[in-house]
Design a protein around this motif. Sequence first.
Motif, PDB file in Angstrom:
ATOM      1  N   CYS A  72      39.957  11.021  17.955  1.00  0.00           N
ATOM      2  CA  CYS A  72      41.416  11.013  18.106  1.00  0.00           C
ATOM      3  C   CYS A  72      42.051  12.273  17.532  1.00  0.00           C
ATOM      4  O   CYS A  72      43.259  12.331  17.354  1.00  0.00           O
ATOM      5  CB  CYS A  72      42.009   9.762  17.461  1.00  0.00           C
ATOM      6  SG  CYS A  72      41.516   8.278  18.346  1.00  0.00           S
ATOM      7  N   THR A  73      41.252  13.261  17.237  1.00  0.00           N
ATOM      8  CA  THR A  73      41.774  14.503  16.671  1.00  0.00           C
ATOM      9  C   THR A  73      42.571  15.247  17.742  1.00  0.00           C
ATOM     10  O   THR A  73      42.384  15.013  18.942  1.00  0.00           O
ATOM     11  CB  THR A  73      40.619  15.427  16.235  1.00  0.00           C
ATOM     12  OG1 THR A  73      39.902  15.812  17.416  1.00  0.00           O
ATOM     13  CG2 THR A  73      39.674  14.726  15.260  1.00  0.00           C
ATOM     14  N   PRO A  74      43.460  16.165  17.320  1.00  0.00           N
ATOM     15  CA  PRO A  74      44.186  16.973  18.305  1.00  0.00           C
ATOM     16  C   PRO A  74      43.235  17.704  19.262  1.00  0.00           C
ATOM     17  O   PRO A  74      43.519  17.817  20.449  1.00  0.00           O
ATOM     18  CB  PRO A  74      44.978  17.955  17.439  1.00  0.00           C
ATOM     19  CG  PRO A  74      45.178  17.218  16.147  1.00  0.00           C
ATOM     20  CD  PRO A  74      43.926  16.405  15.942  1.00  0.00           C
ATOM     21  N   ARG A  75      42.097  18.149  18.757  1.00  0.00           N
ATOM     22  CA  ARG A  75      41.170  18.878  19.636  1.00  0.00           C
ATOM     23  C   ARG A  75      40.581  17.961  20.721  1.00  0.00           C
ATOM     24  O   ARG A  75      40.592  18.294  21.905  1.00  0.00           O
ATOM     25  CB  ARG A  75      40.022  19.490  18.807  1.00  0.00           C
ATOM     26  CG  ARG A  75      39.000  20.243  19.644  1.00  0.00           C
ATOM     27  CD  ARG A  75      37.891  20.877  18.799  1.00  0.00           C
ATOM     28  NE  ARG A  75      37.050  19.894  18.114  1.00  0.00           N
ATOM     29  CZ  ARG A  75      36.043  19.224  18.695  1.00  0.00           C
ATOM     30  NH1 ARG A  75      35.739  19.440  19.969  1.00  0.00           N
ATOM     31  NH2 ARG A  75      35.323  18.355  18.004  1.00  0.00           N
ATOM     32  N   HIS A  76      40.103  16.790  20.310  1.00  0.00           N
ATOM     33  CA  HIS A  76      39.567  15.851  21.310  1.00  0.00           C
ATOM     34  C   HIS A  76      40.646  15.454  22.321  1.00  0.00           C
ATOM     35  O   HIS A  76      40.394  15.376  23.518  1.00  0.00           O
ATOM     36  CB  HIS A  76      39.049  14.579  20.628  1.00  0.00           C
ATOM     37  CG  HIS A  76      37.736  14.742  19.954  1.00  0.00           C
ATOM     38  ND1 HIS A  76      37.614  14.899  18.591  1.00  0.00           N
ATOM     39  CD2 HIS A  76      36.480  14.779  20.456  1.00  0.00           C
ATOM     40  CE1 HIS A  76      36.335  15.012  18.281  1.00  0.00           C
ATOM     41  NE2 HIS A  76      35.624  14.954  19.388  1.00  0.00           N
ATOM     42  N   THR A  77      41.844  15.179  21.806  1.00  0.00           N
ATOM     43  CA  THR A  77      42.917  14.725  22.695  1.00  0.00           C
ATOM     44  C   THR A  77      43.284  15.824  23.683  1.00  0.00           C
ATOM     45  O   THR A  77      43.454  15.561  24.879  1.00  0.00           O
ATOM     46  CB  THR A  77      44.136  14.287  21.867  1.00  0.00           C
ATOM     47  OG1 THR A  77      43.701  13.292  20.939  1.00  0.00           O
ATOM     48  CG2 THR A  77      45.230  13.710  22.748  1.00  0.00           C
ATOM     49  N   ALA A  78      43.359  17.055  23.205  1.00  0.00           N
ATOM     50  CA  ALA A  78      43.706  18.172  24.094  1.00  0.00           C
ATOM     51  C   ALA A  78      42.652  18.322  25.195  1.00  0.00           C
ATOM     52  O   ALA A  78      42.988  18.564  26.363  1.00  0.00           O
ATOM     53  CB  ALA A  78      43.833  19.467  23.287  1.00  0.00           C
ATOM     54  N   GLU A  79      41.385  18.134  24.842  1.00  0.00           N
ATOM     55  CA  GLU A  79      40.326  18.248  25.863  1.00  0.00           C
ATOM     56  C   GLU A  79      40.470  17.167  26.924  1.00  0.00           C
ATOM     57  O   GLU A  79      40.331  17.416  28.118  1.00  0.00           O
ATOM     58  CB  GLU A  79      38.942  18.121  25.212  1.00  0.00           C
ATOM     59  CG  GLU A  79      38.448  19.439  24.641  1.00  0.00           C
ATOM     60  CD  GLU A  79      37.223  19.263  23.749  1.00  0.00           C
ATOM     61  OE1 GLU A  79      36.542  18.223  23.844  1.00  0.00           O
ATOM     62  OE2 GLU A  79      36.979  20.181  22.941  1.00  0.00           O
TER      63      GLU A  79
END
Length: 408
Positions: A82-89
């Motif tokens: 749920c990190t910003p990086r995972h969500t952005a991907e």
Amino acid sequence: MQQSSFTADSIQLGPWEGRPAVQQPDWRDHPAYQEACRSLASAPPLVTATEIRQLREALSRLATTGALLLQLGDCAESFYECTPRHTAEKLKVIDWLGDRLGELTGRSVVRVGRMGGQFAKPRSQALEWHDALSIPSFRGHMINSDLATSVARKANPRRMVWAYEASDQVQRVMRTYRRENGPTAATEGPWSSHEALVVDYESRLIRRDPDTDDRYLGSTHLPWVGERTRQPAEAHVALLSAVVNPVGCKIGPTASPDDILEVCAALDPRREPGRLVLIPRMGRDRIQEALPPIVRAVVNAGHPVVWLSDPMHGNTVTSQVGLKTRHLTDVITEALRFRDILEGNRQHAAGLHIEMAADDVTECIGGSVENEDELPRHYTSLCDPRLNVNQATALIEAWATGTTTGRS
Ligand code: PEP
Ligand code: MN
């Protein structure tokens, strides 16, 4: 958890109370249960009533404009992704596939992620086997841990609070993304969705729209009820009947037209465009017999529903290596048959509901995953097998062009 001046009131008391609810965790005697429920009841909503109205309007226009709906994401979201990086991907892949579908069809595409709250799973088996030991099944990070020990699998109500926090992280990134992607995002999304499974959680996130005084579900934009929890007189349907969000309902191969008419009467009594999304998930073969009478019954009853194909859940098989999988050819065949059936009844086939991963998983067979032997290479799903981006692209291209290339 953030606190606000919101106080729980009668809006969280409603027609779902006292009704039976299947697939619920057994945690009411847990020492943290009351505190977890109180904490959710006083938390800010994760989505706004304005956003929900925008999505409803977008869905209400699909049939008249021919626009499409693409709903996609994990079977079960992970707290660890749920990190910003995972969500952005994930958002990048959703938009890429939505754009591809739009290019190929010349239609605009409303995008909905299975994300920002997809943390609870209905299970057919209460127990599963690990090396000759049976332990409770994994039920999603909102309920228990995916680690395979009986202690880790005990239901913990604190997980509802953690699910709220994880959802909040994802929803914030989604909101920024919509804002940065300008005016089209005001209708096209990406919006959030999940199965409204845990009644303790969902009921405590009902809020009142300050403008209209209507109740809405503040946990997600588009909640749905699953094939196992769509009983018309039970708690899940009653809860969704009490809120103004657009709502979905899965339909398995054994549903009768009368079953679905009862669901429609409960969830769409006023026959409003944009309110109800029906999602058949019948399997490649069974859809042929099972879907046509349901479509005719719903149309005759005057419910202007959105018809969406989930070509995944009716095509799950267990491979020789013991991993659950799905064949892309079956998935494509069901999706195209769905479209033919809807169009044969002069209805708009609005699009696809799919389980997919943003990275290069090897969970379904087809395309780059040639056979079962390749499944263990990168099988990371917490629950059901997902398409990878190449496989999802092949499905979308087949849907858009209506061709059955790759069909076996
Ligand atoms: C799901 O969407 O992951 C799911 C469990 O679906 P269904 O209710 O259709 O089985
Ligand atoms: Mn699933």
